[in-house]
Design an enzyme around this catalytic site. Structure first.
Site, PDB file in Angstrom:
ATOM      1  N   LEU A 133      20.923 -93.762  44.594  1.00 49.36           N
ATOM      2  CA  LEU A 133      21.060 -94.828  43.585  1.00 49.36           C
ATOM      3  C   LEU A 133      22.330 -94.644  42.753  1.00 49.36           C
ATOM      4  O   LEU A 133      22.881 -95.612  42.236  1.00 49.36           O
ATOM      5  CB  LEU A 133      19.845 -94.823  42.651  1.00 49.36           C
ATOM      6  CG  LEU A 133      18.529 -95.328  43.252  1.00 49.36           C
ATOM      7  CD1 LEU A 133      17.371 -95.006  42.314  1.00 49.36           C
ATOM      8  CD2 LEU A 133      18.603 -96.836  43.501  1.00 49.36           C
ATOM      9  N   GLY A 134      22.739 -93.424  42.608  1.00 49.78           N
ATOM     10  CA  GLY A 134      23.958 -93.179  41.833  1.00 49.78           C
ATOM     11  C   GLY A 134      24.154 -91.703  41.609  1.00 49.78           C
ATOM     12  O   GLY A 134      23.288 -90.890  41.959  1.00 49.78           O
ATOM     13  N   GLY A 162      26.301 -88.886  38.688  1.00 51.44           N
ATOM     14  CA  GLY A 162      27.161 -88.710  37.526  1.00 51.44           C
ATOM     15  C   GLY A 162      27.836 -87.366  37.623  1.00 51.44           C
ATOM     16  O   GLY A 162      28.012 -86.842  38.720  1.00 51.44           O
ATOM     17  N   LYS A 163      28.206 -86.837  36.485  1.00 53.02           N
ATOM     18  CA  LYS A 163      28.923 -85.573  36.489  1.00 53.02           C
ATOM     19  C   LYS A 163      28.033 -84.433  37.006  1.00 53.02           C
ATOM     20  O   LYS A 163      28.505 -83.538  37.696  1.00 53.02           O
ATOM     21  CB  LYS A 163      29.408 -85.268  35.067  1.00 53.02           C
ATOM     22  CG  LYS A 163      30.301 -84.050  35.002  1.00 53.02           C
ATOM     23  CD  LYS A 163      31.466 -84.256  34.077  1.00 53.02           C
ATOM     24  CE  LYS A 163      32.304 -83.016  33.939  1.00 53.02           C
ATOM     25  NZ  LYS A 163      33.466 -82.978  34.825  1.00 53.02           N
ATOM     26  N   ALA A 213      24.371 -84.995  37.959  1.00 51.29           N
ATOM     27  CA  ALA A 213      23.128 -85.374  38.636  1.00 51.29           C
ATOM     28  C   ALA A 213      23.363 -86.224  39.868  1.00 51.29           C
ATOM     29  O   ALA A 213      24.371 -86.925  39.972  1.00 51.29           O
ATOM     30  CB  ALA A 213      22.254 -86.153  37.659  1.00 51.29           C
ATOM     31  N   ASP A 222      26.646 -91.060  24.865  1.00 53.76           N
ATOM     32  CA  ASP A 222      27.342 -91.354  26.123  1.00 53.76           C
ATOM     33  C   ASP A 222      27.032 -92.781  26.593  1.00 53.76           C
ATOM     34  O   ASP A 222      26.766 -93.017  27.767  1.00 53.76           O
ATOM     35  CB  ASP A 222      26.960 -90.321  27.196  1.00 53.76           C
ATOM     36  CG  ASP A 222      28.018 -90.198  28.296  1.00 53.76           C
ATOM     37  OD1 ASP A 222      29.148 -90.717  28.130  1.00 53.76           O
ATOM     38  OD2 ASP A 222      27.712 -89.581  29.336  1.00 53.76           O
TER      39      ASP A 222
END
Ligand code: ADP
Ligand code: MG
Length: 363
Positions: free
Chosen positions: A31-32, A34-35, A37, A150
């Site tokens: 699904l995506g 980040g820095k 995860a 954030d």
């Protein structure tokens, strides 16, 4: 119990140690990420329900970050009844990872619409509705002394895209508790969205999030990032100088009230910024957006009333009544003097010496 960095590491949720794969099947693609995860869609075997599983390592760059993840869990617990914060369903822990099983926001990041061409881009009415939801969620956090720190398009998700659904705020990895007895100063955030007080190492407050919401609204309405420079250094300089382009070219087809809303947030001094509750009461979010499509920047300046005045008195004390109605919320002091256009000044001024540390620390 809050630690000295404004984190709470006691949680109510039972941390499960049986294998995640006993209870869930991973489905589809990622699904995506980040820095820190990776987030994958999963289906709970017992119920057949879809969720988003956020996989995070407990050690990052040789440091134990379990406390940071517990802090994230504690904020999700606090916000569990807020409709605009993604719900936390379960938590799993292995020797190396913690997995948060979250409500799945199937529409993905609002980032996609922010960078999209006309057909897929948000209309102003969409942005009004979504901004209202973001502010409602953030007001809830702020009323509970939590700052997100954030807020950016990658951390604001949609329940669906066609039709355009509702907001789910995610990623409480940098969130902090603030209270009257403790100052939190830390260098955190994402360059384009970070508030000037973070760069100046001044105390973090709920106003720090409000700055990011100002940047976010600007990006949602225009597709342009108000402070983005060629590199981090230039971006930070743009932020600390607080010069924002409110020109008609950038805000073509956007209402003057929208511009005014952003101006109440992008104030260098945190005390001057509108709060989340004040933002919710702004006329832009309360059905007045069709008033005009003329950006404020193109209206006669408050310093130049129609009545003739001598050159020696450039500062007019009383704006005309129409202009007062165009300024439903006061702007930050000094804002009238800002030049438009981030490109309108050179970057020759020396940047604060702390910039090297910032380059290192900011995600
Ligand atoms: P990081 O702390 O690494 O930035 P995030 O919590 O922001 O981790 O998750 C990374 C990405 O995964 C997000 O930007 C988003 O694209 C996706 N994501 C996170 N949570 C969810 C969710 N609940 N539903 C759907 N996608 C999600
Ligand atoms: Mg994120």
């Amino acid at each position: 119990m809050m630690n000295k960095r404004g984190m709470v590491t006691t949680v109510q949720t039972r941390i499960r140690t049986e294998p995640f794969s006993n209870n869930y099947d991973l489905v589809g693609r990622e699904l995506g990420r980040g820095k820190f995860a990776v987030v994958k869609k999963c289906v709970e075997k017992a119920t057949g329900k879809e969720h988003a599983a956020k996989f995070q390592r407990k050690r990052r760059k040789g440091q134990d970050c379990r406390g940071d993840i517990l802090n994230e869990i504690s904020v999700l617990e606090l916000a569990k009844d807020n409709p605009y914060v993604a719900g936390l369903h379960e938590v799993y822990e292995t020797h190396s990872e913690i997995i948060l099983v979250l409500e799945c926001a199937a529409g993905g990041e609002i980032f996609n619409q922010c960078v999209a061409d006309n057909d897929d881009a948000f209309t102003e009415q969409d942005v009004i509705r979504l901004t209202h939801q973001i502010l409602t969620g953030v007001a809830f956090l702020h009323n509970n002394n939590v700052v997100h720190l954030d807020l950016k398009p990658q951390n604001l998700l949609l329940t669906s895209t066609q039709p355009l659904g509702d907001i789910r705020i995610v990623d409480f990895g940098l969130s902090r508790r603030i209270d009257a007895h403790m100052e939190v100063r830390e260098i955190l955030g994402t360059p384009e969205y970070v508030a000037p007080e973070i760069l100046n190492f001044e105390p973090i407050s709920t106003a720090t999030d409000m700055w990011s919401i100002g940047v976010l609204t600007y990006v949602m309405l225009t597709g342009e990032s108000p402070f983005l420079g060629e590199d981090k250094q230039e971006t930070f300089l743009n932020i600390t100088q607080g010069v924002v382009d409110y020109s008609q070219e950038v805000f073509e087809g956007v209402s003057a009230l929208a511009v005014n809303f952003i101006q109440t947030l992008l104030c260098l001094s945190p005390e001057d910024r509108a709060s989340a509750e004040e933002g919710l009461n702004h006329p832009w979010l309360n059905g007045h957006a069709s008033l005009t499509h003329t950006p404020l920047a193109t209206l006669p300046s408050l310093d130049e009333p129609e009545t003739s005045q001598s050159e020696s008195e450039p500062e007019s004390p009383s704006p005309s009544p129409e202009l007062v109605s165009m300024h439903p919320h006061p702007l930050c002091p000094g804002q009238g003097e800002l030049k438009s256009g981030c490109g309108a000044f050179s970057f020759s001024a020396p940047f604060p010496t702390r910039s090297d540390i910032q380059q290192e620390l900011i995600c």
